[in-house]
Write an enzyme that holds these catalytic residues in place. Sequence first.
Site, short mmCIF file in Angstrom:
data_model
loop_
_atom_site.label_atom_id
_atom_site.label_comp_id
_atom_site.label_asym_id
_atom_site.label_seq_id
_atom_site.Cartn_x
_atom_site.Cartn_y
_atom_site.Cartn_z
N VAL A 15 0.84 -1.21 0.00
CA VAL A 15 0.00 0.00 0.00
C VAL A 15 0.87 1.25 0.00
O VAL A 15 0.62 2.20 -0.74
CB VAL A 15 -0.96 -0.01 1.21
N CYS A 152 -10.46 -3.38 1.25
CA CYS A 152 -10.62 -3.58 -0.19
C CYS A 152 -11.87 -4.40 -0.51
O CYS A 152 -12.67 -4.03 -1.40
CB CYS A 152 -9.38 -4.23 -0.78
N ASN A 320 -7.69 -4.07 -6.01
CA ASN A 320 -7.63 -3.99 -4.55
C ASN A 320 -6.56 -3.03 -4.06
O ASN A 320 -6.69 -2.46 -2.97
CB ASN A 320 -7.39 -5.37 -3.94
#
Length: 353
Positions: A15, A152, A320
């Site tokens: 991320v 997600c 995602n």
Amino acid sequence: MNILKIGIVGGSGYVGGELLRILLLHPNVDVTMVTSRKNVGEYIFNVHPNLRGSTQLKFVPQNISELQNKCDIVFTATPHGSAVNIVPELLQVGLKVIDMSADFRLKDPYDYDKWYGWKHTNPELLAKAVYGLPELHRAKIKNANLIACPGCMATAAILGLAPIVKADLVEKDKIIVDLKVGSSGGGAKPTIVSHHPERFGGVRPYNVINHRHIAEVQQELNELTKTKNLIAFTPHSVNMVRGILATIHAFPNQPIINKDVWNALRKFYVDEPFIRLVKYKKGPYKLPNPKVVLGTNFCDIGFEIDPRTNRLLIFSAIDNMIKGASGQGIQCLNILMGVPEKTGINSIGFHPM
């Protein structure tokens, strides 16, 4: 417009890497500080090799005073259960925070005992945090000091269901969400089940009854409808790196036709920049397919009605790592800044991929 200085706490994971990839090209921000506990002193591109040539930043230790001096807004991309201790300090020194973890998504502190197995140590902040799903909470995001970005799978499920339950088209106590999820959803730290020879060529159901994201989905749909929604939710690990496809089984509470569903979707998502409605008679992908949204902040939503079993099938596809994480966080950042929401995330997917 002034350039905002951005910090990332926990920038070494997937991320954090996606946040960096997007923010380094964002015209309205300057990434000034990226922390990592295990990679202090390393060039960022040694951990995220796709960023080679894009930045000479190095990972630095987490230091609240340094973050206060060098940043206007901080993204926290730490493991679940870590941000709960970091975020209060950041807020206390006047920084706005966009948290990518689960630590502030749920409004009821007892839900953390139930779904995560730990007691929330800063429950007073849960009421102040804004759930970072722009399609539902854009007005609140504009003035938020703490934004809690959704999970997600929760994102895919909520976006697929919100217009349908809002229009009261289906039974709210019998909704089944089946999800196929890419391996990046498990994060950068490998486990035996994410090991390539274990994962390759298979489909693995996991957390099949009580997945944590159920709490978010029910919370947001309950708030939207002011009634109780009961969600069954089962994810499957599949042989792809990125992407989520949610196949949602809902059961109409009245006779419905295609026009009813189209009307609900179009009314709810009118002018939404990242929602695409996909239900075609031609082309290779007549319904949403995560392959088509990879690398983008889009959520593709489609549906079919099965009159034989009285089912409404809803399909929701996202990347995602983008709409399910970093891209959504940057969409929230754009709203905070008052710039067009597509700034920095107006990318088109690859084809073929």
